[in-house]
Design an enzyme around this catalytic site. Sequence first.
Site, PDB file in Angstrom:
ATOM      1  N   CYS A 180     -42.525 -45.961  45.286  1.00  0.00           N
ATOM      2  CA  CYS A 180     -42.715 -44.503  45.348  1.00  0.00           C
ATOM      3  C   CYS A 180     -41.613 -43.908  46.222  1.00  0.00           C
ATOM      4  O   CYS A 180     -41.497 -44.234  47.406  1.00  0.00           O
ATOM      5  CB  CYS A 180     -44.089 -44.179  45.930  1.00  0.00           C
ATOM      6  SG  CYS A 180     -44.290 -42.420  46.276  1.00  0.00           S
TER       7      CYS A 180
ATOM      8  N   HIS B  89     -47.216 -33.550  46.969  1.00  0.00           N
ATOM      9  CA  HIS B  89     -46.240 -32.818  47.776  1.00  0.00           C
ATOM     10  C   HIS B  89     -46.452 -31.333  47.569  1.00  0.00           C
ATOM     11  O   HIS B  89     -46.864 -30.893  46.496  1.00  0.00           O
ATOM     12  CB  HIS B  89     -44.796 -33.207  47.432  1.00  0.00           C
ATOM     13  CG  HIS B  89     -44.469 -33.113  45.970  1.00  0.00           C
ATOM     14  ND1 HIS B  89     -44.844 -34.073  45.058  1.00  0.00           N
ATOM     15  CD2 HIS B  89     -43.818 -32.152  45.261  1.00  0.00           C
ATOM     16  CE1 HIS B  89     -44.421 -33.721  43.853  1.00  0.00           C
ATOM     17  NE2 HIS B  89     -43.805 -32.549  43.953  1.00  0.00           N
TER      18      HIS B  89
HETATM   19  P1  AMP Z   1     -42.537 -31.698  41.210  1.00  0.00           P
HETATM   20  O1  AMP Z   1     -41.992 -31.216  39.919  1.00  0.00           O
HETATM   21  O2  AMP Z   1     -43.529 -30.759  41.818  1.00  0.00           O
HETATM   22  O3  AMP Z   1     -43.038 -33.135  41.143  1.00  0.00           O
HETATM   23  O4  AMP Z   1     -41.306 -31.669  42.213  1.00  0.00           O
HETATM   24  C1  AMP Z   1     -40.595 -32.783  42.605  1.00  0.00           C
HETATM   25  C2  AMP Z   1     -39.470 -32.275  43.461  1.00  0.00           C
HETATM   26  O5  AMP Z   1     -38.949 -33.368  44.184  1.00  0.00           O
HETATM   27  C3  AMP Z   1     -38.315 -31.652  42.677  1.00  0.00           C
HETATM   28  O6  AMP Z   1     -38.122 -30.312  43.115  1.00  0.00           O
HETATM   29  C4  AMP Z   1     -37.117 -32.554  43.029  1.00  0.00           C
HETATM   30  O7  AMP Z   1     -35.936 -31.808  43.181  1.00  0.00           O
HETATM   31  C5  AMP Z   1     -37.560 -33.170  44.342  1.00  0.00           C
HETATM   32  N1  AMP Z   1     -37.012 -34.479  44.667  1.00  0.00           N
HETATM   33  C6  AMP Z   1     -37.009 -35.590  43.899  1.00  0.00           C
HETATM   34  N2  AMP Z   1     -36.474 -36.625  44.571  1.00  0.00           N
HETATM   35  C7  AMP Z   1     -36.144 -36.155  45.805  1.00  0.00           C
HETATM   36  C8  AMP Z   1     -35.556 -36.745  46.966  1.00  0.00           C
HETATM   37  N3  AMP Z   1     -35.183 -38.020  47.011  1.00  0.00           N
HETATM   38  N4  AMP Z   1     -35.381 -35.962  48.055  1.00  0.00           N
HETATM   39  C9  AMP Z   1     -35.726 -34.649  48.021  1.00  0.00           C
HETATM   40  N5  AMP Z   1     -36.295 -34.044  46.963  1.00  0.00           N
HETATM   41  C10 AMP Z   1     -36.501 -34.783  45.866  1.00  0.00           C
END
Ligand code: AMP
Length: 115
Positions: A6, A102
Amino acid sequence: MDRKDCIFCRIADRDIPSPLLYDDEYVCAFRDLNPKAPTHILIIPKKHVASLAELEEEDFELVARIARVAKQLAEEEGIAEKGYRLLSNCRADAGQEVPHLHFHLLGGRRLSDIC
Ligand code: AMP
Protein backbone atom coordinates in the site's frame (compact mmCIF):
# COMPACT_ATOMS: atom_id res chain seq x y z
CA MET A 1 -3.42 -5.94 2.90
CA ASP A 2 0.33 -6.07 3.58
CA ARG A 3 1.59 -2.57 4.42
CA LYS A 4 4.36 -3.04 1.83
CA ASP A 5 1.70 -3.29 -0.90
CA CYS A 6 0.00 0.00 0.00
CA ILE A 7 1.59 3.24 -1.17
CA PHE A 8 0.06 5.33 1.62
CA CYS A 9 1.09 2.81 4.33
CA ARG A 10 4.60 3.06 2.92
CA ILE A 11 4.52 6.86 3.13
CA ALA A 12 3.21 6.63 6.72
CA ASP A 13 5.96 4.12 7.57
CA ARG A 14 8.59 6.46 6.03
CA ASP A 15 9.39 3.71 3.57
CA ILE A 16 8.75 6.13 0.69
CA PRO A 17 10.15 9.58 1.37
CA SER A 18 7.49 12.27 1.20
CA PRO A 19 7.80 15.39 3.34
CA LEU A 20 5.18 15.21 6.07
CA LEU A 21 3.27 18.38 6.93
CA TYR A 22 1.80 16.68 9.98
CA ASP A 23 2.78 13.51 11.80
CA ASP A 24 1.62 11.91 15.04
CA GLU A 25 0.96 8.38 16.29
CA TYR A 26 -2.32 8.04 14.37
CA VAL A 27 -2.38 10.45 11.44
CA CYS A 28 -0.03 12.02 8.92
CA ALA A 29 -0.37 14.48 6.05
CA PHE A 30 1.57 15.18 2.88
CA ARG A 31 1.09 17.12 -0.35
CA ASP A 32 -0.76 15.48 -3.23
CA LEU A 33 1.57 14.56 -6.12
CA ASN A 34 -0.93 15.96 -8.59
CA PRO A 35 -2.34 19.08 -6.95
CA LYS A 36 -5.82 20.21 -8.08
CA ALA A 37 -5.63 23.48 -6.13
CA PRO A 38 -2.90 25.76 -4.71
CA THR A 39 -3.25 23.84 -1.46
CA HIS A 40 -3.89 20.12 -1.95
CA ILE A 41 -2.91 18.00 1.01
CA LEU A 42 -3.77 14.37 1.76
CA ILE A 43 -4.50 13.46 5.36
CA ILE A 44 -4.46 9.77 6.20
CA PRO A 45 -4.77 7.46 9.19
CA LYS A 46 -1.60 5.43 9.72
CA LYS A 47 -3.77 2.35 10.26
CA HIS A 48 -4.64 0.71 6.94
CA VAL A 49 -8.35 1.24 6.33
CA ALA A 50 -9.31 0.85 2.66
CA SER A 51 -12.00 3.55 2.53
CA LEU A 52 -14.83 5.17 4.48
CA ALA A 53 -16.83 2.02 3.77
CA GLU A 54 -14.36 -0.15 5.70
CA LEU A 55 -14.34 1.97 8.87
CA GLU A 56 -15.08 -0.14 11.95
CA GLU A 57 -16.57 1.23 15.16
CA GLU A 58 -13.13 1.64 16.76
CA ASP A 59 -11.88 3.66 13.74
CA PHE A 60 -14.28 6.60 13.87
CA GLU A 61 -12.04 8.44 16.30
CA LEU A 62 -9.47 8.57 13.49
CA VAL A 63 -11.88 10.60 11.37
CA ALA A 64 -12.25 13.14 14.19
CA ARG A 65 -8.46 13.31 14.46
CA ILE A 66 -8.24 13.94 10.71
CA ALA A 67 -10.80 16.77 10.94
CA ARG A 68 -8.71 18.38 13.68
CA VAL A 69 -5.51 18.08 11.59
CA ALA A 70 -7.34 19.55 8.57
CA LYS A 71 -8.36 22.58 10.61
CA GLN A 72 -4.79 23.08 11.84
CA LEU A 73 -3.25 22.68 8.37
CA ALA A 74 -5.83 25.03 6.80
CA GLU A 75 -4.78 27.68 9.30
CA GLU A 76 -1.08 27.03 8.65
CA GLU A 77 -1.63 27.16 4.86
CA GLY A 78 -3.50 30.48 5.17
CA ILE A 79 -6.70 29.13 3.58
CA ALA A 80 -8.89 28.94 6.68
CA GLU A 81 -10.38 32.40 6.39
CA LYS A 82 -11.44 32.20 2.72
CA GLY A 83 -12.49 28.56 2.96
CA TYR A 84 -11.50 25.09 1.98
CA ARG A 85 -12.86 21.63 1.25
CA LEU A 86 -12.21 18.33 3.02
CA LEU A 87 -13.37 15.27 1.09
CA SER A 88 -12.83 11.56 0.80
CA ASN A 89 -13.61 9.55 -2.32
CA CYS A 90 -15.13 6.19 -1.40
CA ARG A 91 -14.80 3.29 -3.83
CA ALA A 92 -15.18 3.18 -7.60
CA ASP A 93 -18.14 5.48 -8.31
CA ALA A 94 -16.43 8.29 -6.40
CA GLY A 95 -13.21 7.73 -8.36
CA GLN A 96 -11.13 6.43 -5.46
CA GLU A 97 -7.71 5.52 -6.89
CA VAL A 98 -5.70 4.69 -3.79
CA PRO A 99 -7.33 2.05 -1.56
CA HIS A 100 -6.15 3.56 1.72
CA LEU A 101 -8.55 5.99 3.40
CA HIS A 102 -7.48 9.57 2.72
CA PHE A 103 -9.02 13.01 2.94
CA HIS A 104 -8.18 15.70 0.41
CA LEU A 105 -7.72 19.16 1.92
CA LEU A 106 -8.20 21.61 -0.94
CA GLY A 107 -8.07 25.39 -0.96
CA GLY A 108 -6.46 28.52 -2.27
CA ARG A 109 -8.96 29.04 -5.09
CA ARG A 110 -12.71 28.84 -5.76
CA LEU A 111 -13.58 25.15 -5.79
CA SER A 112 -16.97 25.29 -7.49
CA ASP A 113 -15.85 22.93 -10.25
CA ILE A 114 -15.24 20.11 -7.77
CA CYS A 115 -18.41 18.79 -6.22
P1 AMP B 1 -8.34 9.39 -4.85
O1 AMP B 1 -8.77 9.51 -6.26
O2 AMP B 1 -9.27 10.05 -3.88
O3 AMP B 1 -7.99 7.96 -4.45
O4 AMP B 1 -7.00 10.24 -4.75
C1 AMP B 1 -5.73 9.70 -4.73
C2 AMP B 1 -4.79 10.87 -4.75
O5 AMP B 1 -3.52 10.40 -4.35
C3 AMP B 1 -4.62 11.52 -6.12
O6 AMP B 1 -4.97 12.90 -6.03
C4 AMP B 1 -3.13 11.33 -6.43
O7 AMP B 1 -2.58 12.45 -7.08
C5 AMP B 1 -2.54 11.14 -5.05
N1 AMP B 1 -1.32 10.35 -4.96
C6 AMP B 1 -1.09 9.11 -5.46
N2 AMP B 1 0.13 8.68 -5.12
C7 AMP B 1 0.69 9.67 -4.36
C8 AMP B 1 1.95 9.83 -3.70
N3 AMP B 1 2.90 8.89 -3.74
N4 AMP B 1 2.17 10.97 -3.01
C9 AMP B 1 1.23 11.94 -2.98
N5 AMP B 1 0.02 11.85 -3.57
C10 AMP B 1 -0.25 10.73 -4.26
